[in-house]
Motif scaffolding. Structure first.
Motif, PDB file in Angstrom:
ATOM      1  N   GLU A  18       0.837  -1.208   0.000  1.00 46.10           N
ATOM      2  CA  GLU A  18       0.000   0.000   0.000  1.00 46.10           C
ATOM      3  C   GLU A  18       0.866   1.250   0.000  1.00 46.10           C
ATOM      4  OE1 GLU A  18      -3.993  -1.320   2.457  1.00 46.10           O
ATOM      5  OE2 GLU A  18      -2.160  -0.941   3.605  1.00 46.10           O
ATOM      6  N   VAL A  19       1.931   1.243   0.809  1.00 44.51           N
ATOM      7  CA  VAL A  19       2.826   2.400   0.877  1.00 44.51           C
ATOM      8  C   VAL A  19       3.515   2.607  -0.463  1.00 44.51           C
ATOM      9  CG1 VAL A  19       4.869   3.368   1.997  1.00 44.51           C
ATOM     10  CG2 VAL A  19       3.134   2.207   3.364  1.00 44.51           C
ATOM     11  N   GLY A  20       3.912   1.497  -1.086  1.00 41.67           N
ATOM     12  CA  GLY A  20       4.519   1.608  -2.412  1.00 41.67           C
ATOM     13  C   GLY A  20       3.589   2.285  -3.401  1.00 41.67           C
ATOM     14  N   ASP A  21       2.322   1.894  -3.377  1.00 40.93           N
ATOM     15  CA  ASP A  21       1.334   2.512  -4.276  1.00 40.93           C
ATOM     16  C   ASP A  21       1.098   3.984  -3.924  1.00 40.93           C
ATOM     17  OD1 ASP A  21       1.047   0.084  -5.573  1.00 40.93           O
ATOM     18  OD2 ASP A  21      -0.782  -0.468  -4.491  1.00 40.93           O
ATOM     19  N   LEU A  22       1.025   4.304  -2.617  1.00 44.58           N
ATOM     20  CA  LEU A  22       0.768   5.672  -2.179  1.00 44.58           C
ATOM     21  C   LEU A  22       1.939   6.609  -2.473  1.00 44.58           C
ATOM     22  CD1 LEU A  22      -0.905   4.989   1.283  1.00 44.58           C
ATOM     23  CD2 LEU A  22      -2.020   5.953  -0.742  1.00 44.58           C
ATOM     24  N   GLN A  53       2.916   3.665   9.517  1.00 48.43           N
ATOM     25  CA  GLN A  53       1.902   4.580  10.017  1.00 48.43           C
ATOM     26  C   GLN A  53       1.887   5.831   9.136  1.00 48.43           C
ATOM     27  OE1 GLN A  53       1.926   5.093  14.320  1.00 48.43           O
ATOM     28  NE2 GLN A  53       3.146   3.219  14.465  1.00 48.43           N
ATOM     29  N   HIS A  54       0.866   6.652   9.348  1.00 48.55           N
ATOM     30  CA  HIS A  54       0.650   7.837   8.518  1.00 48.55           C
ATOM     31  C   HIS A  54       1.909   8.708   8.437  1.00 48.55           C
ATOM     32  CE1 HIS A  54      -1.059  11.755   7.325  1.00 48.55           C
ATOM     33  NE2 HIS A  54      -1.934  11.008   6.673  1.00 48.55           N
ATOM     34  N   HIS A  55       2.545   8.975   9.580  1.00 49.49           N
ATOM     35  CA  HIS A  55       3.716   9.855   9.571  1.00 49.49           C
ATOM     36  C   HIS A  55       4.873   9.247   8.776  1.00 49.49           C
ATOM     37  CE1 HIS A  55       4.806   7.271  13.016  1.00 49.49           C
ATOM     38  NE2 HIS A  55       6.057   7.597  12.725  1.00 49.49           N
ATOM     39  N   GLU A  56       4.959   7.916   8.747  1.00 50.33           N
ATOM     40  CA  GLU A  56       6.022   7.274   7.970  1.00 50.33           C
ATOM     41  C   GLU A  56       5.744   7.374   6.471  1.00 50.33           C
ATOM     42  OE1 GLU A  56       7.503   3.988  11.196  1.00 50.33           O
ATOM     43  OE2 GLU A  56       5.564   3.682  10.207  1.00 50.33           O
ATOM     44  N   VAL A  57       4.482   7.304   6.093  1.00 49.73           N
ATOM     45  CA  VAL A  57       4.122   7.481   4.689  1.00 49.73           C
ATOM     46  C   VAL A  57       4.500   8.897   4.243  1.00 49.73           C
ATOM     47  CG1 VAL A  57       2.247   7.464   2.987  1.00 49.73           C
ATOM     48  CG2 VAL A  57       2.276   5.764   4.823  1.00 49.73           C
ATOM     49  N   LEU A  58       4.228   9.874   5.100  1.00 53.49           N
ATOM     50  CA  LEU A  58       4.614  11.253   4.780  1.00 53.49           C
ATOM     51  C   LEU A  58       6.134  11.385   4.659  1.00 53.49           C
ATOM     52  CD1 LEU A  58       2.194  13.212   7.138  1.00 53.49           C
ATOM     53  CD2 LEU A  58       2.051  13.000   4.651  1.00 53.49           C
ATOM     54  N   MET A  59       6.854  10.713   5.552  1.00 52.51           N
ATOM     55  CA  MET A  59       8.316  10.772   5.503  1.00 52.51           C
ATOM     56  C   MET A  59       8.833  10.125   4.215  1.00 52.51           C
ATOM     57  SD  MET A  59      11.145   9.513   8.261  1.00 52.51           S
ATOM     58  CE  MET A  59      10.231  10.330   9.537  1.00 52.51           C
ATOM     59  N   ILE A  60       8.241   9.022   3.809  1.00 51.69           N
ATOM     60  CA  ILE A  60       8.645   8.354   2.572  1.00 51.69           C
ATOM     61  C   ILE A  60       8.397   9.268   1.385  1.00 51.69           C
ATOM     62  CG2 ILE A  60       8.094   6.440   1.012  1.00 51.69           C
ATOM     63  CD1 ILE A  60       7.602   4.789   3.663  1.00 51.69           C
ATOM     64  N   ARG A  61       7.273   9.977   1.409  1.00 51.47           N
ATOM     65  CA  ARG A  61       7.011  10.931   0.325  1.00 51.47           C
ATOM     66  C   ARG A  61       8.057  12.052   0.317  1.00 51.47           C
ATOM     67  NH1 ARG A  61       0.561  11.866  -0.656  1.00 51.47           N
ATOM     68  NH2 ARG A  61       0.154   9.781  -1.481  1.00 51.47           N
ATOM     69  N   ARG A  62       8.475  12.480   1.501  1.00 53.54           N
ATOM     70  CA  ARG A  62       9.541  13.493   1.571  1.00 53.54           C
ATOM     71  C   ARG A  62      10.842  12.954   0.998  1.00 53.54           C
ATOM     72  NH1 ARG A  62       9.398  16.151   7.494  1.00 53.54           N
ATOM     73  NH2 ARG A  62       7.577  17.403   7.112  1.00 53.54           N
ATOM     74  N   ILE A  63      11.183  11.720   1.382  1.00 53.85           N
ATOM     75  CA  ILE A  63      12.411  11.099   0.878  1.00 53.85           C
ATOM     76  C   ILE A  63      12.342  10.973  -0.636  1.00 53.85           C
ATOM     77  CG2 ILE A  63      13.745   8.952   0.840  1.00 53.85           C
ATOM     78  CD1 ILE A  63      12.920   8.602   3.842  1.00 53.85           C
ATOM     79  N   ARG A  64      11.210  10.529  -1.134  1.00 58.68           N
ATOM     80  CA  ARG A  64      11.025  10.384  -2.577  1.00 58.68           C
ATOM     81  C   ARG A  64      11.197  11.719  -3.286  1.00 58.68           C
ATOM     82  NH1 ARG A  64       7.452  11.138  -6.586  1.00 58.68           N
ATOM     83  NH2 ARG A  64       7.161   9.504  -8.124  1.00 58.68           N
ATOM     84  N   ASP A  65      10.619  12.764  -2.710  1.00 57.93           N
ATOM     85  CA  ASP A  65      10.735  14.106  -3.275  1.00 57.93           C
ATOM     86  C   ASP A  65      12.202  14.551  -3.311  1.00 57.93           C
ATOM     87  OD1 ASP A  65       9.704  16.751  -4.150  1.00 57.93           O
ATOM     88  OD2 ASP A  65      10.434  17.387  -2.182  1.00 57.93           O
ATOM     89  N   LEU A  66      12.907  14.336  -2.210  1.00 63.16           N
ATOM     90  CA  LEU A  66      14.318  14.739  -2.149  1.00 63.16           C
ATOM     91  C   LEU A  66      15.154  13.996  -3.189  1.00 63.16           C
ATOM     92  CD1 LEU A  66      14.810  14.890   1.728  1.00 63.16           C
ATOM     93  CD2 LEU A  66      14.765  16.842   0.156  1.00 63.16           C
ATOM     94  N   LEU A  67      14.927  12.694  -3.314  1.00 65.38           N
ATOM     95  CA  LEU A  67      15.731  11.878  -4.217  1.00 65.38           C
ATOM     96  C   LEU A  67      15.325  12.043  -5.674  1.00 65.38           C
ATOM     97  CD1 LEU A  67      15.939   8.577  -2.143  1.00 65.38           C
ATOM     98  CD2 LEU A  67      17.748  10.270  -2.463  1.00 65.38           C
ATOM     99  N   TYR A  68      14.048  11.916  -5.953  1.00 70.65           N
ATOM    100  CA  TYR A  68      13.593  11.869  -7.339  1.00 70.65           C
ATOM    101  C   TYR A  68      13.312  13.239  -7.944  1.00 70.65           C
ATOM    102  CZ  TYR A  68      12.794   6.851  -6.457  1.00 70.65           C
ATOM    103  OH  TYR A  68      12.922   5.526  -6.141  1.00 70.65           O
ATOM    104  N   ASP A  69      12.710  14.134  -7.162  1.00 72.18           N
ATOM    105  CA  ASP A  69      12.321  15.433  -7.707  1.00 72.18           C
ATOM    106  C   ASP A  69      13.398  16.498  -7.538  1.00 72.18           C
ATOM    107  OD1 ASP A  69       9.923  14.220  -8.365  1.00 72.18           O
ATOM    108  OD2 ASP A  69       8.880  14.957  -6.589  1.00 72.18           O
TER     109      ASP A  69
END
Length: 157
Positions: A18-22, A53-69
């Motif tokens: 689910e986190v991968g998809d989100l 948990q929700h906060h970890e999903v947000l952190m993963i999105r931050r990491i993704r943004d830093l790395l990919y974007d």
């Protein structure tokens, strides 16, 4: 961060799929990031199944943004994430909290927000600078969630 990512549903735990998809990343990438970013520590249950948990999903999105974007390297993203986390800690020490990236001053009278939110998390994008009722409701919701998580952890021991 890319606008193409789906919104995060209001639920307590998310599987790695689910986190991968989100977050738009594959599960093996998430497992690798857990090794590289110490702040990312999903709960593990039977058979080493990960629950985020929700906060970890947000952190993963931050990491993704830093790395990919933004084009950071792993070590650069690790340092930047540490700066962000430290900045949020400093804000909490000064009487502020961070809710989905929106700085909100903790307000007095938090016992009135129960009727405002029920069991769902208020939409942080609906939050405006002068909207103290929503901010107050979010803080209360987070407190209730933390108490429930604490109680679940105590039951598990």
């Amino acid at each position: 961060m890319g606008n193409s990512l789906p919104s995060i549903p209001a639920k307590r735990y998310f599987t790695i799929g689910e986190v991968g998809d989100l977050c738009g990343v594959k599960p093996h990438v998430l497992r690798y990031w857990e090794q590289e970013f110490t702040q990312l520590r999903p709960m593990k249950r039977r058979g080493n199944r990960r629950y985020y948990q929700h906060h970890e999903v947000l952190m993963i999105r931050r990491i993704r943004d830093l790395l990919y974007d933004q084009g950071f390297t792993i070590s650069g993203a690790r340092n930047k994430l540490q700066e962000i986390v430290q900045g949020e800690r400093d804000k909490r020490r000064n009487g502020e909290v961070m809710l989905d990236g929106v700085g909100v001053v903790v307000l007095e009278g938090l016992d009135q927000e129960e009727e405002l939110i029920g069991d769902s998390f208020p939409d942080p994008e609906a939050l405006t600078e002068g909207d103290g009722a929503i901010a107050s409701a979010q803080v209360s919701w987070l407190r209730r969630e933390l108490v429930e998580i604490r109680d679940l952890l105590l039951e598990a021991d």
